[in-house]
Design a protein around this motif. Structure first.
Motif, PDB file in Angstrom:
ATOM      1  N   ALA A 159       0.819  -1.217   0.000  1.00 14.71           N
ATOM      2  CA  ALA A 159       0.000   0.000   0.000  1.00 14.71           C
ATOM      3  C   ALA A 159       0.850   1.263   0.000  1.00 14.71           C
ATOM      4  O   ALA A 159       0.394   2.318  -0.457  1.00 14.71           O
ATOM      5  CB  ALA A 159      -0.938   0.002   1.206  1.00 14.71           C
ATOM      6  N   THR A 160       2.078   1.172   0.499  1.00 19.71           N
ATOM      7  CA  THR A 160       2.934   2.362   0.501  1.00 19.71           C
ATOM      8  C   THR A 160       3.308   2.808  -0.912  1.00 19.71           C
ATOM      9  O   THR A 160       3.745   3.938  -1.102  1.00 19.71           O
ATOM     10  CB  THR A 160       4.222   2.093   1.296  1.00 19.71           C
ATOM     11  OG1 THR A 160       4.936   0.998   0.700  1.00 19.71           O
ATOM     12  CG2 THR A 160       3.896   1.740   2.738  1.00 19.71           C
ATOM     13  N   MET A 161       3.118   1.943  -1.904  1.00 18.33           N
ATOM     14  CA  MET A 161       3.393   2.327  -3.284  1.00 18.33           C
ATOM     15  C   MET A 161       2.423   3.386  -3.777  1.00 18.33           C
ATOM     16  O   MET A 161       2.707   4.096  -4.743  1.00 18.33           O
ATOM     17  CB  MET A 161       3.332   1.100  -4.201  1.00 18.33           C
ATOM     18  CG  MET A 161       4.383   0.057  -3.906  1.00 18.33           C
ATOM     19  SD  MET A 161       4.198  -1.436  -4.916  1.00 18.33           S
ATOM     20  CE  MET A 161       4.454  -0.773  -6.546  1.00 18.33           C
ATOM     21  N   MET A 162       1.263   3.498  -3.122  1.00 21.11           N
ATOM     22  CA  MET A 162       0.266   4.474  -3.542  1.00 21.11           C
ATOM     23  C   MET A 162       0.486   5.849  -2.918  1.00 21.11           C
ATOM     24  O   MET A 162      -0.237   6.786  -3.235  1.00 21.11           O
ATOM     25  CB  MET A 162      -1.135   3.964  -3.185  1.00 21.11           C
ATOM     26  CG  MET A 162      -1.534   2.691  -3.917  1.00 21.11           C
ATOM     27  SD  MET A 162      -3.218   2.165  -3.565  1.00 21.11           S
ATOM     28  CE  MET A 162      -3.044   1.656  -1.849  1.00 21.11           C
ATOM     29  N   ILE A 163       1.468   5.972  -2.024  1.00 16.16           N
ATOM     30  CA  ILE A 163       1.756   7.254  -1.385  1.00 16.16           C
ATOM     31  C   ILE A 163       2.710   8.046  -2.271  1.00 16.16           C
ATOM     32  O   ILE A 163       3.822   7.586  -2.538  1.00 16.16           O
ATOM     33  CB  ILE A 163       2.371   7.050   0.010  1.00 16.16           C
ATOM     34  CG1 ILE A 163       1.428   6.231   0.890  1.00 16.16           C
ATOM     35  CG2 ILE A 163       2.694   8.390   0.647  1.00 16.16           C
ATOM     36  CD1 ILE A 163       2.002   5.909   2.256  1.00 16.16           C
ATOM     37  N   PRO A 164       2.314   9.208  -2.747  1.00 18.27           N
ATOM     38  CA  PRO A 164       3.228  10.000  -3.585  1.00 18.27           C
ATOM     39  C   PRO A 164       4.491  10.394  -2.824  1.00 18.27           C
ATOM     40  O   PRO A 164       4.454  10.672  -1.622  1.00 18.27           O
ATOM     41  CB  PRO A 164       2.394  11.234  -3.958  1.00 18.27           C
ATOM     42  CG  PRO A 164       0.970  10.822  -3.747  1.00 18.27           C
ATOM     43  CD  PRO A 164       0.991   9.831  -2.616  1.00 18.27           C
ATOM     44  N   ALA A 165       5.605  10.410  -3.533  1.00 15.66           N
ATOM     45  CA  ALA A 165       6.880  10.752  -2.889  1.00 15.66           C
ATOM     46  C   ALA A 165       6.884  12.180  -2.371  1.00 15.66           C
ATOM     47  O   ALA A 165       7.595  12.492  -1.413  1.00 15.66           O
ATOM     48  CB  ALA A 165       8.024  10.539  -3.876  1.00 15.66           C
ATOM     49  N   GLN A 166       6.084  13.067  -2.983  1.00 16.76           N
ATOM     50  CA  GLN A 166       6.058  14.462  -2.552  1.00 16.76           C
ATOM     51  C   GLN A 166       5.500  14.609  -1.139  1.00 16.76           C
ATOM     52  O   GLN A 166       5.826  15.575  -0.436  1.00 16.76           O
ATOM     53  CB  GLN A 166       5.213  15.293  -3.519  1.00 16.76           C
ATOM     54  CG  GLN A 166       5.825  15.465  -4.900  1.00 16.76           C
ATOM     55  CD  GLN A 166       5.641  14.242  -5.774  1.00 16.76           C
ATOM     56  OE1 GLN A 166       4.989  13.280  -5.379  1.00 16.76           O
ATOM     57  NE2 GLN A 166       6.191  14.284  -6.983  1.00 16.76           N
TER      58      GLN A 166
END
Length: 283
Positions: free
Chosen positions: A114-121
């Protein structure tokens, strides 16, 4: 249902050649500008097909006021450190998710994915504050150390790759007295070579051309990588004077050629990882 093999026709090859030629135009233009003279740069009379061949531009780029050689060395240090961290951590974490039996393992794996859906910004500012408190700003550590904790994509890739391998191999090794790390180091690691090499290629490609990370964490010119150095060349021209685009394109070629070489040497491992499903290691 009958499946027949695809046979390419002359029209197929002609179409592929036309598309390849169109996609190669930007690269050819970069080479043309890199080989142009300073007079061509000042008059802005570039052409797609090279008309001039000033090979000395590849030496001149290291004679500028900027330490291009140091930029290149910094890129190598950051890239090698990042690759080492991702390869070491991704293999272990992916193997653990695929083989260990622990309560809540599947839920934890879902959280990791699920952390893949968190934008890096979103995490950029908290990460900067954390590294600033640790005193890591203006060092290579913020660019290298996080790679030793892997990332969600690489963990997912390794977990799926290990899941295709037969469990009987692990069980036979454990019967002979090997523990978890022994099985991983002596049995699984050789079979995971295609996936680990693929992760190394992906990580190297990202770290070699990373611009945002060094721009945020590095302040000293002597610590900047080549990606920032190329941008500095275009921004150090005198007022009312065109940037030295020929030297900028030489720097761009220096950024591109290593990645082309790495992909050319490692493409068979990428195909092996995707097509064999891990069976190549146990043939």
């Amino acid at each position: 249902m009958r499946v027949s093999a695809f046979r390419a026709s002359p029209f197929t090859y002609a179409t592929l050649m036309i598309v390849s030629a169109l996609l190669s135009v930007p690269l050819v233009f970069v080479v043309s500008v890199a080989l142009a003279s300073d007079q061509t740069v000042n008059t802005n009379t570039f052409t797609i097909i090279p008309r001039e061949f000033h090979w000395e531009n590849f030496a001149r780029v290291f004679d500028t006021s900027l330490p291009m050689g140091m930029f290149l060395v910094n890129s190598i240090i950051i890239s090698i450190g990042s690759v080492a961290g991702q390869v070491l951590s991704s293999g272990l974490v992916g193997y653990a998710f695929a083989r260990l039996r622990a309560p809540g393992k599947n839920a934890l794996f879902i959280i990791v994915i699920a952390t893949m859906m968190i934008p890096a910004q979103i995490t950029m500012i908290p990460q900067f504050i954390l590294f600033k408190e640790l005193g890591w700003v203006n060092t290579f550590l913020p660019l290298i150390v996080p790679n030793f904790f892997s990332n969600a994509f690489n963990v997912f890739l390794m977990r799926q790759f290990v899941s295709r391998l037969p469990r009987e191999v692990d069980e036979a090794a454990m019967v002979d007295g090997l523990g978890f790390f022994g099985v991983y180091r002596r049995i699984m690691l050789p079979m995971l070579a295609p996936a680990l090499i693929a992760i190394a290629i992906f990580t190297l490609t990202f770290a070699w051309g990373d611009f945002m990370g060094p721009l945020i964490y590095l302040n000293d010119e002597s610590k900047m990588p080549l990606a920032l150095g190329v941008q500095y060349i275009s921004s150090t021209s005198a007022a009312m004077q065109a940037p030295p685009w020929n030297l900028v394109m030489v720097g761009s070629i220096l950024l591109t050629l290593p990645m082309i070489a790495v992909y050319y040497l490692g493409q068979k491992y990428l195909y092996e990882m995707d097509l064999t499903g891990g069976s190549a290691g146990i043939k």
